[in-house]
Design an enzyme around this catalytic site. Structure first.
Site, short mmCIF file in Angstrom:
data_model
loop_
_atom_site.label_atom_id
_atom_site.label_comp_id
_atom_site.label_asym_id
_atom_site.label_seq_id
_atom_site.Cartn_x
_atom_site.Cartn_y
_atom_site.Cartn_z
N SER A 125 0.83 -1.21 0.00
CA SER A 125 0.00 0.00 0.00
C SER A 125 0.87 1.25 0.00
O SER A 125 1.98 1.26 0.55
CB SER A 125 -0.86 -0.01 1.26
OG SER A 125 -1.46 1.23 1.47
N TYR A 149 -1.39 -0.16 10.19
CA TYR A 149 -1.67 -0.79 8.89
C TYR A 149 -0.47 -0.63 7.96
O TYR A 149 0.07 -1.60 7.42
CB TYR A 149 -2.94 -0.17 8.28
CG TYR A 149 -3.15 -0.56 6.83
CD1 TYR A 149 -3.46 -1.87 6.49
CD2 TYR A 149 -3.01 0.39 5.81
CE1 TYR A 149 -3.63 -2.22 5.15
CE2 TYR A 149 -3.18 0.04 4.49
CZ TYR A 149 -3.50 -1.26 4.16
OH TYR A 149 -3.65 -1.61 2.85
N LYS A 153 2.46 -3.43 6.51
CA LYS A 153 2.81 -3.64 5.10
C LYS A 153 4.32 -3.46 4.89
O LYS A 153 4.96 -4.22 4.17
CB LYS A 153 2.03 -2.66 4.21
CG LYS A 153 0.53 -2.89 4.18
CD LYS A 153 0.18 -4.15 3.44
CE LYS A 153 -1.30 -4.44 3.40
NZ LYS A 153 -1.64 -5.73 2.79
N1 UFG Z 1 -13.38 10.82 2.57
C1 UFG Z 1 -14.46 11.64 2.84
N2 UFG Z 1 -15.64 11.03 3.19
C2 UFG Z 1 -15.77 9.68 3.29
C3 UFG Z 1 -14.66 8.87 3.01
C4 UFG Z 1 -13.47 9.47 2.66
O1 UFG Z 1 -14.37 12.86 2.79
O2 UFG Z 1 -16.88 9.20 3.61
C5 UFG Z 1 -12.13 11.45 2.16
C6 UFG Z 1 -10.94 11.12 3.05
O3 UFG Z 1 -10.88 12.00 4.15
C7 UFG Z 1 -9.77 11.26 2.06
C8 UFG Z 1 -10.38 10.81 0.72
O4 UFG Z 1 -11.78 10.93 0.88
O5 UFG Z 1 -9.43 12.59 1.96
C9 UFG Z 1 -10.06 9.36 0.37
O6 UFG Z 1 -10.37 8.55 1.49
P1 UFG Z 1 -10.48 6.97 1.39
O7 UFG Z 1 -10.90 6.48 2.74
O8 UFG Z 1 -11.33 6.58 0.24
O9 UFG Z 1 -9.01 6.50 1.05
P2 UFG Z 1 -7.63 6.82 1.81
O10 UFG Z 1 -6.88 7.76 0.90
O11 UFG Z 1 -7.82 7.22 3.20
O12 UFG Z 1 -6.99 5.36 1.86
C10 UFG Z 1 -6.21 4.85 0.85
C11 UFG Z 1 -6.30 3.32 0.89
C12 UFG Z 1 -5.67 2.78 2.16
C13 UFG Z 1 -4.26 3.33 2.28
C14 UFG Z 1 -4.25 4.83 2.23
C15 UFG Z 1 -2.85 5.35 2.22
O13 UFG Z 1 -7.65 2.91 0.83
O14 UFG Z 1 -5.61 1.37 2.09
O15 UFG Z 1 -4.89 5.27 1.02
O16 UFG Z 1 -2.84 6.65 2.74
F1 UFG Z 1 -3.74 2.95 3.45
#
Ligand code: UFG
Length: 337
Positions: A125, A149, A153
């Site tokens: 990741s 997490y 990894k």
């Molecule tokens: N977000 C919202 N509302 C939601 C869900 C997410 O505003 O309901 C925002 C988050 O704050 C973030 C963006 O959308 O700014 C993306 O969020 P995600 O949860 O979809 O994905 P992440 O970037 O947090 O996570 C991804 C991978 C993880 C990995 C991470 C590395 O899914 O497995 O990137 O930083 F660990």
């Protein structure tokens, strides 16, 4: 020998093949003529998602049971997805993440050595990078995970690199950025419970809006005060089918290449949370209500992949656009709701 016959003789062990990216990769392997055995403890995965692959329900933390279940099989390679994958949960339950992701992987790498399997593809990741020190990051970026997490990894990547050095394992770690989308034609999509990811949450908020009480259906946007053009976080969303294709390419790569390698899998293009909502509105033709919440802990402002190395080593270039991602995910969510 024709290539179809050559592939037919390849038997791949896919751990976590009942999960989101694992099930899409399993489907693609089957489509391309590989024989596939999935090992999954079904703690978060779904038996229905493995299609025609053989499914063995087994936990990697039980190495004796695992070796017994696989005793009569002869695999050419392993693709290892099995593990827990929620950043927030990993902060609340760190030992559970080290147990599942690190102990489970250690047992699997040991099984590979005992069984003489030297081709290993690992589901890693972008979380291994921690807080990005550049807007676009390549594989030379420092490994500095900021949650259990990502740490788990990074630890497995280290185990693979050392095993490659000591035991001639051929390994590749694929560092995903934001996996998204679905394969609706195969009945596959993102079915997490609870769902924390942005695109499924945006689309589910539309489906919920129909029968939820007002307020419940609102999508939460975590922070609009980041240093980005519209104030919301920017991520690199990559279609799960493109990711699945990268795993098949990675299998070919480890067949021919000694040592251990890590490769980013992203599109190289970033989209803000508000751009995602906008694309979802365009694809679905519906207005999407959202409320602004405070920042979510641990979210970097911008996370975008430099994907040159994947192009060079795996001949992998993502084919699908953000609109493809949202269209496929929307089709799947409507089918499965
Ligand atoms: N977000 C919202 N509302 C939601 C869900 C997410 O505003 O309901 C925002 C988050 O704050 C973030 C963006 O959308 O700014 C993306 O969020 P995600 O949860 O979809 O994905 P992440 O970037 O947090 O996570 C991804 C991978 C993880 C990995 C991470 C590395 O899914 O497995 O990137 O930083 F660990």
């Amino acid at each position: 020998m024709k290539w179809e016959e050559a592939l037919g003789s390849e038997h791949i062990l896919v751990t976590g093949g009942a999960g989101y990216i694992g099930s899409h990769t399993t489907q693609l392997l089957l489509d391309q003529g590989y024989q596939v055995t999935v090992v999954d403890n079904l703690s978060t995965g779904h038996a229905w998602s493995v299609g025609d692959a053989e499914l063995i329900q087994c936990d990697l933390r039980e190495p004796v049971v695992l070796a017994g279940a696989l005793r009569k099989k002869s695999f050419t390679g392993i693709i290892h997805f099995a593990g827990l994958s929620q950043v927030g949960e990993s902060i609340a339950q760190p030992l559970s993440y080290f147990d599942n992701n690190v102990t489970g992987s250690l047992n699997l790498i040991d099984y590979a050595a005992q069984a003489g399997i030297d081709q290993f593809v690992f589901s890693s990741s972008a979380a291994v990078y921690g807080n990005p020190r550049a807007a676009v990051i390549d594989e030379t970026h420092v490994i500095a995970p900021i949650n259990p997490y990502g740490m788990s990894k990074a630890m497995v990547e280290t185990m693979l690199a050392e095993s490659a050095r000591a035991n001639d394992l051929r390994a590749i770690a694929l560092r995903y950025f934001n996996a998204a989308g679905a394969m609706p034609s195969c009945g596959l999509g993102e079915a997490h419970d609870p769902e924390t990811h942005l695109i499924p949450n945006v689309l589910k908020s539309l489906l919920l809006a129909a029968d939820a009480s007002p307020g419940d259906a609102y999508l939460k946007v975590f922070g609009d005060d980041y240093e980005t053009p519209d104030g919301t976080c920017i991520r690199d969303y990559v279609h799960v089918t493109d990711l699945a294709q990268a795993h098949v390419s990675a299998l070919r790569y480890v067949k021919d290449t000694a040592g251990a390698q890590a490769v980013n899998l992203g599109t190289g293009r970033g989209h803000s949370v508000l751009e995602i909502i906008d694309t979802c509105q365009q694809v679905t033709g519906k207005d999407i209500a959202h409320i602004i919440e405070p920042r979510r802990a641990g979210d970097p402002a911008v996370l975008v992949a430099d994907n040159k190395l994947a192009g060079e080593l795996l001949d992998w270039r993502p084919q699908r656009t953000l609109t493809d991602i949202v269209s496929d995910a929307w089709q799947w969510h409507q089918m499965s709701s």
